[in-house]
Write a protein that holds these residues in place. Structure first.
Motif, mmCIF file in Angstrom:
data_model
loop_
_atom_site.group_PDB
_atom_site.id
_atom_site.type_symbol
_atom_site.label_atom_id
_atom_site.label_comp_id
_atom_site.label_asym_id
_atom_site.label_seq_id
_atom_site.Cartn_x
_atom_site.Cartn_y
_atom_site.Cartn_z
ATOM 1 N N ASP A 81 5.810 28.304 7.143
ATOM 2 C CA ASP A 81 5.184 28.963 8.288
ATOM 3 C C ASP A 81 5.535 30.460 8.357
ATOM 4 O O ASP A 81 5.096 31.167 9.246
ATOM 5 C CB ASP A 81 5.564 28.264 9.592
ATOM 6 N N GLY A 82 6.356 30.925 7.410
ATOM 7 C CA GLY A 82 6.700 32.340 7.339
ATOM 8 C C GLY A 82 7.902 32.759 8.156
ATOM 9 O O GLY A 82 8.430 33.841 7.958
ATOM 10 N N THR A 83 8.361 31.911 9.067
ATOM 11 C CA THR A 83 9.557 32.259 9.836
ATOM 12 C C THR A 83 10.781 32.120 8.944
ATOM 13 O O THR A 83 10.760 31.421 7.930
ATOM 14 C CB THR A 83 9.724 31.324 11.051
ATOM 15 N N ALA A 84 11.856 32.774 9.341
ATOM 16 C CA ALA A 84 13.100 32.657 8.580
ATOM 17 C C ALA A 84 13.581 31.213 8.575
ATOM 18 O O ALA A 84 13.958 30.677 7.525
ATOM 19 C CB ALA A 84 14.159 33.591 9.159
ATOM 20 N N TYR A 85 13.574 30.581 9.746
ATOM 21 C CA TYR A 85 14.004 29.178 9.822
ATOM 22 C C TYR A 85 13.109 28.297 8.947
ATOM 23 O O TYR A 85 13.603 27.450 8.204
ATOM 24 C CB TYR A 85 13.969 28.672 11.262
ATOM 25 N N GLY A 132 22.966 35.848 -1.492
ATOM 26 C CA GLY A 132 22.445 37.131 -1.036
ATOM 27 C C GLY A 132 21.019 37.035 -0.535
ATOM 28 O O GLY A 132 20.666 37.626 0.496
ATOM 29 N N ARG A 133 20.194 36.283 -1.228
ATOM 30 C CA ARG A 133 18.787 36.152 -0.830
ATOM 31 C C ARG A 133 18.669 35.399 0.491
ATOM 32 O O ARG A 133 17.871 35.770 1.361
ATOM 33 C CB ARG A 133 18.001 35.439 -1.939
ATOM 34 N N LEU A 134 19.463 34.340 0.647
ATOM 35 C CA LEU A 134 19.466 33.608 1.917
ATOM 36 C C LEU A 134 19.964 34.499 3.052
ATOM 37 O O LEU A 134 19.417 34.467 4.154
ATOM 38 C CB LEU A 134 20.323 32.351 1.803
ATOM 39 N N ALA A 135 20.990 35.306 2.792
ATOM 40 C CA ALA A 135 21.500 36.222 3.820
ATOM 41 C C ALA A 135 20.400 37.192 4.251
ATOM 42 O O ALA A 135 20.272 37.506 5.441
ATOM 43 C CB ALA A 135 22.716 36.984 3.300
ATOM 44 N N GLU A 136 19.584 37.664 3.297
ATOM 45 C CA GLU A 136 18.460 38.543 3.630
ATOM 46 C C GLU A 136 17.477 37.844 4.566
ATOM 47 O O GLU A 136 16.976 38.438 5.519
ATOM 48 C CB GLU A 136 17.725 38.980 2.366
ATOM 49 N N VAL A 137 17.195 36.572 4.278
ATOM 50 C CA VAL A 137 16.256 35.813 5.113
ATOM 51 C C VAL A 137 16.822 35.656 6.525
ATOM 52 O O VAL A 137 16.106 35.854 7.519
ATOM 53 C CB VAL A 137 15.939 34.442 4.482
ATOM 54 N N PHE A 138 18.116 35.329 6.620
ATOM 55 C CA PHE A 138 18.723 35.208 7.952
ATOM 56 C C PHE A 138 18.700 36.552 8.689
ATOM 57 O O PHE A 138 18.441 36.606 9.892
ATOM 58 C CB PHE A 138 20.151 34.665 7.857
ATOM 59 N N GLN A 139 18.975 37.638 7.972
ATOM 60 C CA GLN A 139 18.942 38.966 8.602
ATOM 61 C C GLN A 139 17.533 39.290 9.094
ATOM 62 O O GLN A 139 17.370 39.839 10.185
ATOM 63 C CB GLN A 139 19.428 40.038 7.619
ATOM 64 N N ASP A 144 13.884 40.018 13.631
ATOM 65 C CA ASP A 144 12.645 39.621 14.310
ATOM 66 C C ASP A 144 12.905 38.912 15.632
ATOM 67 O O ASP A 144 11.965 38.480 16.297
ATOM 68 C CB ASP A 144 11.810 38.709 13.410
ATOM 69 N N GLY A 145 14.182 38.757 16.004
ATOM 70 C CA GLY A 145 14.522 38.086 17.250
ATOM 71 C C GLY A 145 14.459 36.572 17.192
ATOM 72 O O GLY A 145 14.531 35.896 18.220
ATOM 73 N N GLU A 146 14.346 36.052 15.977
ATOM 74 C CA GLU A 146 14.249 34.597 15.807
ATOM 75 C C GLU A 146 15.613 33.917 15.947
ATOM 76 O O GLU A 146 15.711 32.802 16.464
ATOM 77 C CB GLU A 146 13.631 34.301 14.436
ATOM 78 N N PHE A 147 16.666 34.584 15.457
ATOM 79 C CA PHE A 147 18.022 34.045 15.539
ATOM 80 C C PHE A 147 18.869 34.882 16.483
ATOM 81 O O PHE A 147 18.657 36.090 16.628
ATOM 82 C CB PHE A 147 18.697 34.034 14.157
ATOM 83 N N ASP A 148 19.835 34.234 17.071
ATOM 84 C CA ASP A 148 20.809 34.901 17.936
ATOM 85 C C ASP A 148 21.492 36.014 17.136
ATOM 86 O O ASP A 148 21.853 35.817 15.970
ATOM 87 C CB ASP A 148 21.832 33.865 18.412
ATOM 88 N N PRO A 149 21.714 37.186 17.743
ATOM 89 C CA PRO A 149 22.320 38.300 17.011
ATOM 90 C C PRO A 149 23.769 38.060 16.601
ATOM 91 O O PRO A 149 24.294 38.804 15.767
ATOM 92 C CB PRO A 149 22.206 39.482 17.975
ATOM 93 N N TRP A 194 21.015 28.087 16.634
ATOM 94 C CA TRP A 194 21.102 29.550 16.612
ATOM 95 C C TRP A 194 19.759 30.204 16.870
ATOM 96 O O TRP A 194 19.671 31.425 16.992
ATOM 97 C CB TRP A 194 21.620 30.014 15.239
ATOM 98 N N ARG A 195 18.710 29.395 16.952
ATOM 99 C CA ARG A 195 17.382 29.961 17.179
ATOM 100 C C ARG A 195 17.194 30.295 18.644
ATOM 101 O O ARG A 195 17.666 29.588 19.533
ATOM 102 C CB ARG A 195 16.304 28.980 16.742
ATOM 103 N N ARG A 196 16.477 31.374 18.889
ATOM 104 C CA ARG A 196 16.160 31.765 20.261
ATOM 105 C C ARG A 196 14.871 31.069 20.678
ATOM 106 O O ARG A 196 13.945 30.925 19.865
ATOM 107 C CB ARG A 196 15.979 33.279 20.368
ATOM 108 N N ALA A 197 14.825 30.645 21.905
ATOM 109 C CA ALA A 197 13.637 29.925 22.398
ATOM 110 C C ALA A 197 12.439 30.848 22.477
ATOM 111 O O ALA A 197 12.542 32.023 22.634
ATOM 112 C CB ALA A 197 13.929 29.323 23.758
#
Length: 197
Positions: A81-85, A132-139, A144-149, A194-197
């Motif tokens: 779906d393109g989201t990081a999660y 490193g690639r996974l860390a980029e996706v989480f960042q 994008d405000g998808e995950f808690d800072p 860790w996802r924001r609603a």
């Protein structure tokens, strides 16, 4: 034996070695077994490669390149779906031969590979690239405000890689993919928190 697109002797030797390393490890992969599986003679093997270490290095590099390419397609968003999660979930849930284990990760348990800096390097580089690639996706998800800072992208990426590699071990030891699937779903449940609603 190989046919079709893998007609050159070096290709057959590399592919035979890849399969044998995954099945038997470095010590269990003899030059004779490689030659038999590849349908190549001893002279051909030593004409194209400096010996078993050189051939093993070519095979490990090819396996590492394939693993990176497969992971990158999913982490770049293919089929998600393109989201990081969603990208991380797709990576964790992608089709794998779980009971055979990770063809790269398994090499980290091979004492001969670990003792040889040249053979170990592609294993370490690939697992490092994946973290490193996974860390980029989480960042990206945080940006994008998808995950808690307060999420730590690097540590979370390391946890994903550890879950996958550990999941292979659990599945192989139990003889069931259920242990791998349970580890993946457990991690996804934690990431969902860790996802924001």
């Amino acid at each position: 034996m190989y046919s079709g697109s893998m007609t050159t002797t070096p290709e057959r030797l590399i592919e035979a070695t890849r399969g044998l390393l995954w099945e038997r490890g470095y010590v269990g992969t003899s030059p004779k077994a490689i030659q038999q599986r590849a349908g190549a003679g001893q002279g051909s093997m030593y004409h194209h490669f400096s010996g078993k270490p050189g051939l093993a290095l070519a095979a490990i590099r090819r396996t590492a390149d394939d693993m990176r390419a497969t992971a990158e397609r999913v982490l770049a968003g293919e089929g998600t779906d393109g989201t990081a999660y969603g990208r991380v979930a797709a990576y964790l849930r992608r089709e794998r031969d779980v009971l055979r284990g990770c063809p790269v990760g398994r090499l980290s348990m091979d004492p001969e590979v670990i003792a040889d800096d040249e053979l170990r390097a592609p294993v370490d580089e690939t697992l490092g690239w994946l973290r490193g690639r996974l860390a980029e996706v989480f960042q990206e998800g945080m940006d994008d405000g998808e995950f808690d800072p307060s999420l730590d992208p690097g540590r979370t990426a390391a946890a994903v890689v550890a879950t996958v590699q550990g999941g292979y071990v659990l599945a192989r030891s139990s003889g069931s993919t259920a242990a791998f699937e349970s580890a993946v779903e457990g991690l996804l449940g934690l990431l969902d928190g860790w996802r924001r609603a």
